[in-house]
Structures are given as C-alpha cells and as structure tokens.
Design a protein around this motif. Structure first.
Motif, PDB file in Angstrom:
ATOM      1  N   ALA A   1       0.835  -1.212   0.000  1.00 51.03           N
ATOM      2  CA  ALA A   1       0.000   0.000   0.000  1.00 51.03           C
ATOM      3  C   ALA A   1       0.866   1.257   0.000  1.00 51.03           C
ATOM      4  O   ALA A   1       0.569   2.227  -0.710  1.00 51.03           O
ATOM      5  N   THR A   2       1.949   1.237   0.762  1.00 54.00           N
ATOM      6  CA  THR A   2       2.845   2.392   0.796  1.00 54.00           C
ATOM      7  C   THR A   2       3.511   2.593  -0.558  1.00 54.00           C
ATOM      8  O   THR A   2       3.599   3.719  -1.058  1.00 54.00           O
ATOM      9  N   MET A   3       3.961   1.514  -1.177  1.00 55.43           N
ATOM     10  CA  MET A   3       4.598   1.616  -2.491  1.00 55.43           C
ATOM     11  C   MET A   3       3.619   2.144  -3.543  1.00 55.43           C
ATOM     12  O   MET A   3       4.022   2.897  -4.433  1.00 55.43           O
ATOM     13  N   ARG A   4       2.373   1.762  -3.428  1.00 60.27           N
ATOM     14  CA  ARG A   4       1.376   2.244  -4.396  1.00 60.27           C
ATOM     15  C   ARG A   4       1.171   3.750  -4.284  1.00 60.27           C
ATOM     16  O   ARG A   4       0.736   4.387  -5.233  1.00 60.27           O
ATOM     17  N   MET A   5       1.503   4.320  -3.134  1.00 60.35           N
ATOM     18  CA  MET A   5       1.390   5.769  -2.946  1.00 60.35           C
ATOM     19  C   MET A   5       2.641   6.504  -3.419  1.00 60.35           C
ATOM     20  O   MET A   5       2.747   7.712  -3.244  1.00 60.35           O
ATOM     21  N   MET A   6       3.584   5.780  -4.018  1.00 63.54           N
ATOM     22  CA  MET A   6       4.855   6.369  -4.453  1.00 63.54           C
ATOM     23  C   MET A   6       5.055   6.190  -5.959  1.00 63.54           C
ATOM     24  O   MET A   6       6.095   5.695  -6.405  1.00 63.54           O
ATOM     25  N   PRO A   7       4.098   6.572  -6.794  1.00 63.82           N
ATOM     26  CA  PRO A   7       4.194   6.271  -8.229  1.00 63.82           C
ATOM     27  C   PRO A   7       5.356   6.960  -8.952  1.00 63.82           C
ATOM     28  O   PRO A   7       5.777   6.484 -10.003  1.00 63.82           O
ATOM     29  N   LYS A   8       5.885   8.046  -8.417  1.00 66.47           N
ATOM     30  CA  LYS A   8       7.031   8.700  -9.060  1.00 66.47           C
ATOM     31  C   LYS A   8       8.320   7.915  -8.846  1.00 66.47           C
ATOM     32  O   LYS A   8       9.219   7.961  -9.674  1.00 66.47           O
ATOM     33  N   SER A   9       8.421   7.208  -7.737  1.00 71.78           N
ATOM     34  CA  SER A   9       9.634   6.454  -7.415  1.00 71.78           C
ATOM     35  C   SER A   9       9.515   4.974  -7.749  1.00 71.78           C
ATOM     36  O   SER A   9      10.532   4.326  -8.020  1.00 71.78           O
ATOM     37  N   ILE A  10       8.300   4.463  -7.690  1.00 76.54           N
ATOM     38  CA  ILE A  10       8.106   3.021  -7.853  1.00 76.54           C
ATOM     39  C   ILE A  10       7.056   2.771  -8.925  1.00 76.54           C
ATOM     40  O   ILE A  10       5.887   3.105  -8.750  1.00 76.54           O
ATOM     41  N   ARG A  11       7.519   2.183 -10.016  1.00 74.86           N
ATOM     42  CA  ARG A  11       6.591   1.844 -11.099  1.00 74.86           C
ATOM     43  C   ARG A  11       5.684   0.709 -10.626  1.00 74.86           C
ATOM     44  O   ARG A  11       6.147  -0.213  -9.947  1.00 74.86           O
ATOM     45  N   PRO A  12       4.409   0.766 -10.971  1.00 77.14           N
ATOM     46  CA  PRO A  12       3.461  -0.248 -10.499  1.00 77.14           C
ATOM     47  C   PRO A  12       3.872  -1.689 -10.826  1.00 77.14           C
ATOM     48  O   PRO A  12       3.643  -2.600 -10.038  1.00 77.14           O
ATOM     49  N   GLU A  13       4.523  -1.891 -11.970  1.00 75.53           N
ATOM     50  CA  GLU A  13       4.900  -3.259 -12.351  1.00 75.53           C
ATOM     51  C   GLU A  13       6.041  -3.819 -11.493  1.00 75.53           C
ATOM     52  O   GLU A  13       6.290  -5.026 -11.506  1.00 75.53           O
ATOM     53  N   ALA A  14       6.740  -2.976 -10.734  1.00 70.21           N
ATOM     54  CA  ALA A  14       7.802  -3.458  -9.847  1.00 70.21           C
ATOM     55  C   ALA A  14       7.261  -3.915  -8.495  1.00 70.21           C
ATOM     56  O   ALA A  14       7.917  -4.677  -7.788  1.00 70.21           O
ATOM     57  N   ILE A  15       6.071  -3.480  -8.152  1.00 73.54           N
ATOM     58  CA  ILE A  15       5.516  -3.789  -6.826  1.00 73.54           C
ATOM     59  C   ILE A  15       5.332  -5.298  -6.605  1.00 73.54           C
ATOM     60  O   ILE A  15       5.715  -5.799  -5.540  1.00 73.54           O
ATOM     61  N   PRO A  16       4.809  -6.058  -7.574  1.00 74.12           N
ATOM     62  CA  PRO A  16       4.693  -7.507  -7.322  1.00 74.12           C
ATOM     63  C   PRO A  16       6.040  -8.180  -7.052  1.00 74.12           C
ATOM     64  O   PRO A  16       6.128  -9.086  -6.215  1.00 74.12           O
TER      65      PRO A  16
END
Length: 183
Positions: free
Chosen positions: A95-110
C-alpha cells in the motif's frame, strides 16, 4: 531437501554499503532539514555511481540480505504476538509503495512483494529474484524502498528511530568478532 533459494546458498553481499544507504534515507526522513537531505541524497547518488559493476552487484545482494534480516526479525516479533508476518507486513508495504508512483513503477511492486514473501518464508530474496533474470533499472528504487520501508516498520514497532540500523550494525560487528576469533 534444501531449496536452491535457501539463504545458505546466497552471497551476503555488501551489507555495510546497503545499510549505509538505508540509514542515510532514514535519517533524511526523520530530520527536517531539506538542505541536509539534498546534500545527503547527492552524496548517496555519487557513492552509488562510483561503484563498479561487481561492487554494485554486491550492494544489491547486501540490500537483499537486509531485507532477509529485517523480515526474520519481524517474523519473530509477530510470532511472539500470535500474528503472521506476511499478513501484517506485505499489505502495509505494498500500500505504501502504491502511494509512491514517481519512485516506484506499479509493475515493480509484485516483485518487491515477492521479495518480502520469500524472505518471510525463509528464502533468500536475492536468489529468489535471480531465478527470473538480472535486476532491471526500474527495480533499483523499489528495492531500496523495500529495505527502507521494512527498516522504518521495525523502527515504528520498537518506537526507536535507530533500532533497525543498530540491530544490523550489531549483527555485523558480532560476525566480524566471530571471524577474528576463528582466524
């Protein structure tokens, strides 16, 4: 039968360099001085840029070792309270990573969630990731963020801003003393 992703098969990497990076990020978040933050960020970026490919790989392995150590500590802490580490940590970090779209691309979260789950189940995050190929450029910030968020989670649980860093530093110091005694 031992898994090929068992930590005994994984290189520890440069845990000290990875810890320095995470500690500097923690300090920049905890301290409210934007000038110091900019200088620290520039120095950290300069340090990372100065690494040769082998040293950079060692730092990646070191970051994975940190993730493993943080998750092992969290697993024991949550088990002491009858809770599951995966259930308590993964949704929070994702959830925290999803709030960081400038630093973390959504496809890297999994992938980062997979690293956390691997570490939480006793597997080496580094070896787990390597079975899917080499790290991508888009995974560098998420990897750093994963280690950072786990350290920050530990610090919040213990109500001590330096606990996670100190825990790893003490483990490294103890390992150095043990190797000195063995030689």
């Amino acid at each position: 039968m031992s898994s090929p992703c068992h930590p005994q098969h994984a290189p520890a990497g440069d845990v000290g360099a990875a810890l320095m990076l995470i500690d500097s990020r923690l300090k920049s978040i905890y301290d409210d001085t934007s000038q110091a933050d900019a200088e620290l960020h520039a120095l950290t970026d300069q340090f990372a840029a100065s690494l040769d490919p082998g040293e950079f790989d060692d730092m990646l392995d070191g970051a994975c070792t940190l993730i493993y150590m943080f998750m092992q500590w969290l697993r024991m802490a949550y088990e002491d309270h009858g809770k599951d580490v995966i259930e308590c940590v993964v949704p929070n970090i994702v959830a925290t990573m999803r709030m960081m779209p400038k630093s973390i691309r959504p496809e890297a979260i999994p992938t980062m969630a997979g690293l956390i789950v691997a570490a939480g189940t006793g597997l080496s995050p580094s070896l787990w990731r390597k079975q899917y190929g080499y790290w991508t450029t888009d995974e560098m910030n998420p990897l750093e963020a994963t280690a950072f968020l786990l350290a920050e989670h530990i610090n919040r649980l213990t109500d001590d801003r330096d606990f996670a860093t100190r825990m790893i530093a003490e483990a490294l110091s103890s390992a150095d003393e043990d190797s000195d005694r063995a030689s």
